[in-house]
Write a protein that holds these residues in place. Structure first.
Motif, PDB file in Angstrom:
ATOM      1  N   GLY A  36       0.771  -1.238   0.000  1.00 54.41           N
ATOM      2  CA  GLY A  36       0.000   0.000   0.000  1.00 54.41           C
ATOM      3  C   GLY A  36       0.800   1.285   0.000  1.00 54.41           C
ATOM      4  O   GLY A  36       0.224   2.371   0.141  1.00 54.41           O
ATOM      5  N   ASP A  37       2.117   1.223  -0.174  1.00 57.92           N
ATOM      6  CA  ASP A  37       2.903   2.455  -0.168  1.00 57.92           C
ATOM      7  C   ASP A  37       2.470   3.358  -1.323  1.00 57.92           C
ATOM      8  O   ASP A  37       2.474   2.949  -2.485  1.00 57.92           O
ATOM      9  CB  ASP A  37       4.391   2.137  -0.307  1.00 57.92           C
ATOM     10  CG  ASP A  37       5.255   3.379  -0.174  1.00 57.92           C
ATOM     11  OD1 ASP A  37       5.023   4.161   0.771  1.00 57.92           O
ATOM     12  OD2 ASP A  37       6.139   3.585  -1.029  1.00 57.92           O
ATOM     13  N   GLY A  38       2.079   4.584  -1.004  1.00 53.98           N
ATOM     14  CA  GLY A  38       1.661   5.537  -2.013  1.00 53.98           C
ATOM     15  C   GLY A  38       0.223   5.394  -2.464  1.00 53.98           C
ATOM     16  O   GLY A  38      -0.244   6.152  -3.313  1.00 53.98           O
ATOM     17  N   VAL A  39      -0.508   4.450  -1.905  1.00 50.34           N
ATOM     18  CA  VAL A  39      -1.925   4.265  -2.241  1.00 50.34           C
ATOM     19  C   VAL A  39      -2.761   5.199  -1.367  1.00 50.34           C
ATOM     20  O   VAL A  39      -2.541   5.297  -0.160  1.00 50.34           O
ATOM     21  CB  VAL A  39      -2.362   2.805  -2.015  1.00 50.34           C
ATOM     22  CG1 VAL A  39      -3.873   2.656  -2.164  1.00 50.34           C
ATOM     23  CG2 VAL A  39      -1.633   1.880  -2.981  1.00 50.34           C
ATOM     24  N   TYR A  40      -3.709   5.888  -1.980  1.00 46.59           N
ATOM     25  CA  TYR A  40      -4.581   6.771  -1.194  1.00 46.59           C
ATOM     26  C   TYR A  40      -5.962   6.830  -1.841  1.00 46.59           C
ATOM     27  O   TYR A  40      -6.118   6.639  -3.044  1.00 46.59           O
ATOM     28  CB  TYR A  40      -3.990   8.178  -1.068  1.00 46.59           C
ATOM     29  CG  TYR A  40      -3.861   8.924  -2.380  1.00 46.59           C
ATOM     30  CD1 TYR A  40      -4.790   9.894  -2.751  1.00 46.59           C
ATOM     31  CD2 TYR A  40      -2.802   8.664  -3.252  1.00 46.59           C
ATOM     32  CE1 TYR A  40      -4.671  10.582  -3.955  1.00 46.59           C
ATOM     33  CE2 TYR A  40      -2.683   9.345  -4.445  1.00 46.59           C
ATOM     34  CZ  TYR A  40      -3.620  10.310  -4.798  1.00 46.59           C
ATOM     35  OH  TYR A  40      -3.510  10.970  -5.992  1.00 46.59           O
ATOM     36  N   LEU A  41      -6.963   7.088  -1.024  1.00 41.62           N
ATOM     37  CA  LEU A  41      -8.345   7.167  -1.481  1.00 41.62           C
ATOM     38  C   LEU A  41      -8.999   8.375  -0.826  1.00 41.62           C
ATOM     39  O   LEU A  41      -9.020   8.483   0.397  1.00 41.62           O
ATOM     40  CB  LEU A  41      -9.097   5.886  -1.099  1.00 41.62           C
ATOM     41  CG  LEU A  41     -10.548   5.776  -1.563  1.00 41.62           C
ATOM     42  CD1 LEU A  41     -10.620   5.685  -3.083  1.00 41.62           C
ATOM     43  CD2 LEU A  41     -11.221   4.549  -0.937  1.00 41.62           C
ATOM     44  N   CYS A  42      -9.508   9.293  -1.656  1.00 43.02           N
ATOM     45  CA  CYS A  42     -10.153  10.508  -1.145  1.00 43.02           C
ATOM     46  C   CYS A  42     -11.667  10.312  -1.164  1.00 43.02           C
ATOM     47  O   CYS A  42     -12.265  10.152  -2.239  1.00 43.02           O
ATOM     48  CB  CYS A  42      -9.756  11.717  -1.991  1.00 43.02           C
ATOM     49  SG  CYS A  42      -8.011  12.152  -1.834  1.00 43.02           S
ATOM     50  N   VAL A  43     -12.267  10.351   0.021  1.00 45.79           N
ATOM     51  CA  VAL A  43     -13.686  10.011   0.173  1.00 45.79           C
ATOM     52  C   VAL A  43     -14.424  11.105   0.940  1.00 45.79           C
ATOM     53  O   VAL A  43     -13.801  11.968   1.584  1.00 45.79           O
ATOM     54  CB  VAL A  43     -13.822   8.674   0.936  1.00 45.79           C
ATOM     55  CG1 VAL A  43     -13.201   7.540   0.134  1.00 45.79           C
ATOM     56  CG2 VAL A  43     -13.186   8.757   2.333  1.00 45.79           C
ATOM     57  N   PRO A  44     -15.751  11.100   0.908  1.00 46.02           N
ATOM     58  CA  PRO A  44     -16.519  12.016   1.759  1.00 46.02           C
ATOM     59  C   PRO A  44     -16.232  11.758   3.239  1.00 46.02           C
ATOM     60  O   PRO A  44     -15.916  10.630   3.638  1.00 46.02           O
ATOM     61  CB  PRO A  44     -17.974  11.678   1.410  1.00 46.02           C
ATOM     62  CG  PRO A  44     -17.907  11.087   0.035  1.00 46.02           C
ATOM     63  CD  PRO A  44     -16.626  10.315   0.008  1.00 46.02           C
ATOM     64  N   TYR A  45     -16.369  12.800   4.045  1.00 43.52           N
ATOM     65  CA  TYR A  45     -16.025  12.716   5.463  1.00 43.52           C
ATOM     66  C   TYR A  45     -16.601  11.497   6.197  1.00 43.52           C
ATOM     67  O   TYR A  45     -15.884  10.843   6.962  1.00 43.52           O
ATOM     68  CB  TYR A  45     -16.492  13.974   6.211  1.00 43.52           C
ATOM     69  CG  TYR A  45     -15.944  15.272   5.704  1.00 43.52           C
ATOM     70  CD1 TYR A  45     -14.580  15.464   5.517  1.00 43.52           C
ATOM     71  CD2 TYR A  45     -16.803  16.338   5.423  1.00 43.52           C
ATOM     72  CE1 TYR A  45     -14.080  16.669   5.060  1.00 43.52           C
ATOM     73  CE2 TYR A  45     -16.309  17.555   4.969  1.00 43.52           C
ATOM     74  CZ  TYR A  45     -14.951  17.724   4.780  1.00 43.52           C
ATOM     75  OH  TYR A  45     -14.467  18.920   4.327  1.00 43.52           O
ATOM     76  N   PRO A  46     -17.899  11.164   6.013  1.00 45.91           N
ATOM     77  CA  PRO A  46     -18.448  10.054   6.819  1.00 45.91           C
ATOM     78  C   PRO A  46     -17.794   8.705   6.548  1.00 45.91           C
ATOM     79  O   PRO A  46     -17.917   7.794   7.378  1.00 45.91           O
ATOM     80  CB  PRO A  46     -19.935  10.023   6.394  1.00 45.91           C
ATOM     81  CG  PRO A  46     -20.223  11.395   5.892  1.00 45.91           C
ATOM     82  CD  PRO A  46     -18.954  11.832   5.215  1.00 45.91           C
ATOM     83  N   LEU A  47     -17.093   8.562   5.428  1.00 47.56           N
ATOM     84  CA  LEU A  47     -16.480   7.285   5.087  1.00 47.56           C
ATOM     85  C   LEU A  47     -15.042   7.154   5.602  1.00 47.56           C
ATOM     86  O   LEU A  47     -14.426   6.094   5.439  1.00 47.56           O
ATOM     87  CB  LEU A  47     -16.495   7.081   3.568  1.00 47.56           C
ATOM     88  CG  LEU A  47     -17.883   6.990   2.931  1.00 47.56           C
ATOM     89  CD1 LEU A  47     -17.758   6.799   1.431  1.00 47.56           C
ATOM     90  CD2 LEU A  47     -18.700   5.852   3.549  1.00 47.56           C
ATOM     91  N   VAL A  48     -14.516   8.194   6.216  1.00 49.98           N
ATOM     92  CA  VAL A  48     -13.131   8.153   6.700  1.00 49.98           C
ATOM     93  C   VAL A  48     -12.892   6.979   7.655  1.00 49.98           C
ATOM     94  O   VAL A  48     -11.942   6.211   7.469  1.00 49.98           O
ATOM     95  CB  VAL A  48     -12.723   9.494   7.345  1.00 49.98           C
ATOM     96  CG1 VAL A  48     -11.410   9.354   8.117  1.00 49.98           C
ATOM     97  CG2 VAL A  48     -12.595  10.573   6.271  1.00 49.98           C
ATOM     98  N   PRO A  49     -13.714   6.780   8.698  1.00 48.93           N
ATOM     99  CA  PRO A  49     -13.436   5.663   9.616  1.00 48.93           C
ATOM    100  C   PRO A  49     -13.474   4.304   8.928  1.00 48.93           C
ATOM    101  O   PRO A  49     -12.683   3.412   9.252  1.00 48.93           O
ATOM    102  CB  PRO A  49     -14.548   5.786  10.673  1.00 48.93           C
ATOM    103  CG  PRO A  49     -14.963   7.221  10.626  1.00 48.93           C
ATOM    104  CD  PRO A  49     -14.845   7.603   9.188  1.00 48.93           C
TER     105      PRO A  49
END
Length: 262
Positions: A36-49
């Motif tokens: 997962g190095d360098g992997v990221y996912l930008c989501v709406p706030y409620p999905l952060v947890p």
């Protein structure tokens, strides 16, 4: 320090809770295997947890799609960078053309949000790009970078996502030769800032986009440091295929460079 290679996705507002859970269930085993190095996912706030839990045990990180231009205080409805940092958020998208168009975000607002993010230890994902394929890219992206990044503390971590407005939401990304040229321009523009920067390409990116860009580049400076998916990343299988593609293309380039130097 930012990873040398980045593979990300913005879910925009497409995911339902069930969609997000399915994505995490499918993607987690492969991301765990990859590291997962360098992997990221930008989501709406409620999905952060949900995604913080899904990425546990890997180096993958969670991002969001906006942040308040203000800190903690009487700002009803706003979400502060400080709170997001406490929740484990690592990235935040800023300057996306959709927010400029629908929510009337200005350069001044984006600059304030960028500063709030950096001061909280969150990496801004600054979206830059020209409105039309006929535009001169350099003055436009230079203005966007200078407006948002001017005044940041020395060594600030910043991820630049090159997303030409005219390519967003289209059947195909921008032509690889165009991307290579603009990424080279971006590297020159960013060299004037005392910051730790990386560049990714977005704008209808999909499986095959990164390989096409790499194949079109005569100079490594024209190859971005990764890819930023939108719609094509909503399918976890598409996201994982792109992850494998970028890893393979980068390994091939490294092997070629090593062979040439020896």
């Amino acid at each position: 320090m930012l990873p040398k290679q980045l593979i990300g996705c913005s879910s925009k507002s497409y995911f339902s809770l069930a969609d997000a859970r399915r994505w995490a269930e499918v993607a987690r085993p492969r991301i765990l295997e990859d590291g997962g190095d360098g992997v990221y996912l930008c989501v709406p706030y409620p999905l952060v947890p949900l995604f913080t839990d899904a990425f546990a045990g890997t180096a993958a990180e969670v991002g969001v799609q906006d942040v308040s231009q203000y800190g903690f205080g009487a700002y009803t409805g706003e979400v502060s960078a400080g709170l997001l940092a406490e929740m484990g958020v690592r990235y935040v998208m800023l300057g996306h053309p959709e927010r400029k168009r629908y929510l009337r975000e200005t350069d001044q607002m984006i600059a304030k949000k960028t500063m709030q993010a950096v001061n909280a230890g969150i990496v801004p994902v600054l979206i830059v790009g020209e409105p039309s394929p006929d535009d001169d890219s350099r003055p436009i992206i230079q203005h966007q970078c200078e407006s948002a990044l001017g005044g940041l503390p020395s060594g600030a971590e910043v991820l630049i996502a090159y997303e030409p407005v005219w390519a967003i939401g289209q059947p195909e990304p921008a032509p690889p030769s165009h991307i290579v040229r603009v990424v080279s321009i971006l590297r020159d523009v960013l060299s004037r800032f005392d910051a730790d920067t990386r560049i990714v390409y977005g704008g209808s990116a999909a499986v095959g986009t990164f390989s096409d860009i790499a194949a079109a580049a005569d100079d490594p400076a024209g190859v971005p440091d990764g890819i930023f998916l939108g719609r094509s990343g909503l399918d976890p299988h598409g996201f994982l295929a792109t992850l494998a593609e970028v890893r393979a293309a980068t390994s091939s380039a490294a092997a070629s460079s090593a062979a040439t130097s020896s």
